[in-house]
Enzyme design. Sequence first.
Site, PDB file in Angstrom:
ATOM      1  N   GLU A 144       0.863  -1.046  -0.008  1.00  0.00           N
ATOM      2  CA  GLU A 144       0.056  -0.087   0.087  1.00  0.00           C
ATOM      3  C   GLU A 144       1.002   1.268  -0.074  1.00  0.00           C
ATOM      4  O   GLU A 144       1.501   1.580   1.161  1.00  0.00           O
ATOM      5  CB  GLU A 144      -0.845  -0.190   1.244  1.00  0.00           C
TER       6      GLU A 144
ATOM      7  N   CYS B 217      -2.492   9.534   2.280  1.00  0.00           N
ATOM      8  CA  CYS B 217      -1.837   8.994   1.080  1.00  0.00           C
ATOM      9  C   CYS B 217      -2.863   9.425  -0.015  1.00  0.00           C
ATOM     10  O   CYS B 217      -2.199   9.153  -1.248  1.00  0.00           O
ATOM     11  CB  CYS B 217      -1.644   7.347   1.488  1.00  0.00           C
TER      12      CYS B 217
HETATM   13  P1  NAD Z   1       7.997   4.706   5.173  1.00  0.00           P
HETATM   14  O1  NAD Z   1       8.082   3.830   3.909  1.00  0.00           O
HETATM   15  O2  NAD Z   1       9.235   5.492   5.403  1.00  0.00           O
HETATM   16  O3  NAD Z   1       8.010   3.914   6.435  1.00  0.00           O
HETATM   17  C1  NAD Z   1       7.011   2.823   6.517  1.00  0.00           C
HETATM   18  C2  NAD Z   1       7.415   1.801   7.458  1.00  0.00           C
HETATM   19  O4  NAD Z   1       8.704   1.238   6.781  1.00  0.00           O
HETATM   20  C3  NAD Z   1       7.841   2.284   8.818  1.00  0.00           C
HETATM   21  O5  NAD Z   1       7.365   1.323   9.441  1.00  0.00           O
HETATM   22  C4  NAD Z   1       9.468   2.304   8.882  1.00  0.00           C
HETATM   23  O6  NAD Z   1      10.048   2.013   9.869  1.00  0.00           O
HETATM   24  C5  NAD Z   1       9.755   1.278   7.845  1.00  0.00           C
HETATM   25  N1  NAD Z   1      10.791   1.451   7.007  1.00  0.00           N
HETATM   26  C6  NAD Z   1      11.353   2.716   6.973  1.00  0.00           C
HETATM   27  N2  NAD Z   1      12.730   2.623   6.081  1.00  0.00           N
HETATM   28  C7  NAD Z   1      12.867   1.331   6.033  1.00  0.00           C
HETATM   29  C8  NAD Z   1      13.863   0.316   5.443  1.00  0.00           C
HETATM   30  N3  NAD Z   1      14.703   1.052   4.865  1.00  0.00           N
HETATM   31  N4  NAD Z   1      13.512  -1.088   5.289  1.00  0.00           N
HETATM   32  C9  NAD Z   1      12.799  -1.436   6.013  1.00  0.00           C
HETATM   33  N5  NAD Z   1      11.533  -0.806   6.452  1.00  0.00           N
HETATM   34  C10 NAD Z   1      11.797   0.653   6.475  1.00  0.00           C
HETATM   35  O7  NAD Z   1       6.690   5.414   5.081  1.00  0.00           O
HETATM   36  P2  NAD Z   1       5.938   6.544   5.887  1.00  0.00           P
HETATM   37  O8  NAD Z   1       6.910   7.760   5.826  1.00  0.00           O
HETATM   38  O9  NAD Z   1       5.772   6.086   7.360  1.00  0.00           O
HETATM   39  O10 NAD Z   1       4.576   7.035   5.132  1.00  0.00           O
HETATM   40  C11 NAD Z   1       4.748   7.860   4.090  1.00  0.00           C
HETATM   41  C12 NAD Z   1       4.300   6.953   2.936  1.00  0.00           C
HETATM   42  O11 NAD Z   1       3.585   6.069   3.018  1.00  0.00           O
HETATM   43  C13 NAD Z   1       3.929   7.952   2.028  1.00  0.00           C
HETATM   44  O12 NAD Z   1       4.365   7.604   0.827  1.00  0.00           O
HETATM   45  C14 NAD Z   1       2.460   7.588   1.715  1.00  0.00           C
HETATM   46  O13 NAD Z   1       1.594   7.952   0.384  1.00  0.00           O
HETATM   47  C15 NAD Z   1       2.228   5.960   2.087  1.00  0.00           C
HETATM   48  N6  NAD Z   1       1.186   5.770   2.660  1.00  0.00           N
HETATM   49  C16 NAD Z   1       0.345   5.120   1.889  1.00  0.00           C
HETATM   50  C17 NAD Z   1      -0.921   4.580   2.388  1.00  0.00           C
HETATM   51  C18 NAD Z   1      -1.867   3.551   1.587  1.00  0.00           C
HETATM   52  O14 NAD Z   1      -2.808   3.164   2.143  1.00  0.00           O
HETATM   53  N7  NAD Z   1      -1.514   3.167   0.291  1.00  0.00           N
HETATM   54  C19 NAD Z   1      -1.373   4.747   3.531  1.00  0.00           C
HETATM   55  C20 NAD Z   1      -0.462   5.713   4.400  1.00  0.00           C
HETATM   56  C21 NAD Z   1       0.772   6.100   3.952  1.00  0.00           C
END
Ligand code: NAD
Length: 460
Positions: free
Chosen positions: A210, A244
Amino acid sequence: MSNIHNILSKQKAFFSTQKTKDVTYRLELLKALKSEILSKEKAIYKALKEDFNKSEFESFISEFGLVVSELNLVIKNLKKWAKPKRVKASLLTFPSKDYIYKNPYGNVLVIGPWNYPFLLTMEPLIMAVASGNTVVLKPSELTQKTSSLIAEIIANVFPKEVATVCQGDKDISTQLLAQKWDYIFFTGSAKVGTIVAKAAAKYLTPITLELGGKSPCIVDDTTDLKLTARRIVWGKFLNGGQTCIAADYLIVKKNIKEVFIEMLKKEIIRAYGNNPKRSKDFPRIIDKKNTERLAKALNNVDVIFGGEIDIENKYIAPTLVDSPNLDSQLMTDEIFGPILPILHYKTEKDIENIIWNSEKPLAFYIFSKNISFVENTLKKFEFGGGAVNDLLIHFGNPKLPFGGVGSSGMGTYHGKHGFNTFSHEKSIVKRGTWIDPPARYAPYGFKKLNIIKKLFKWFG
Ligand code: NAD
């Protein structure tokens, strides 16, 4: 043995006991989860307020209320959803009773984001448990209060071998992703989504991603401008623009652009006052790093409203930007904050040039009373899902599958779609032994082939 390995081993052992296949057991857990969440309602609002100044109203409509509705839905329907579904026999299986069995995958990993930290971790967890899986949940490290509360809630309801929370940053995520899971459900950025997909590929683990993207919103000159401005301001600035499926930018018909911008300004003031920093309803940016990222995106662009930045207090005012270049940071990266670029179009070709400048978005919005324009536009562009004459609301109908396409994600959930996501569909054909037509057995010969050809013709 590392702690993570230890947890997963226990969950594997528990899954193999077959206990989670018992729908009554799943229902008991889900009912216990519901009463625990209801008892923690105030604490959930407090945690979200402390994490990023989210108001109780927004916390209810966009997190708590949706989680409780999803629980109610699944508790009501689980027995029906989990039942093997009978389908018609085909020519090749007849005579038989044919079924689709819904089977849990096994041990599921859920990784969540920070922007709706309660909803976007609890909803996949609920559906994974409902489908009979065990779950390890990794919430975001950026929402400390909410993530800790989630860990407490889960620990109060679930035996560790059924569901547990691993808190931490990307190091924990990396350790979790190194394990062999039966399903991974990830919500977050496309950048980390790629890392998740690579880790899953090692064991051919099925995944749902997602992700996000640049979701456009088209406004034409047939729409009710005042109502449109009101709905866009609500959907864009809810959660401080950190949604998002928020409209990332507007594409407005040129002849109404100036008047529409004035309406947007009025609506922002109506919603958050002349100084949104003082509004108790306007959230903060999640952390300093993201505030700095947004501040940088406002360099060298034409800010026509708002634009106030206070990095220390993680504040960016609701901001309107006129016609940024398509190659500017504002138009190449997902904004994910309270900044709304306003572009314009004269022809449909102009719309194509703007939208096809980015990858397939998660959401898509169009405000118009022109039915053929709406239908053509919805069919022309690829995107996860969307709404006509409103923002965000497609998220609120659990009958609609929610998810992205291309770089905005893969797979869907919500309601029964969520249950299906965490279930493997087993095809089962049950045959009797009372009849055994000899036509399929060797030696074949022309006579048998003719019979088979005729059967294919009749039934095909
Ligand atoms: P992110 O990808 O930075 O982090 C998401 C999760 O991944 C966190 O739990 C984080 O600890 C983990 N993570 C971060 N870096 C990592 C790595 N290198 N390896 C493994 N895990 C890692 O995203 P965010 O900043 O928390 O959220 C924002 C993004 O999420 C935006 O792009 C937004 O559009 C998207 N989003 C999508 C939805 C949806 O339903 N499609 C919903 C909410 C947010």
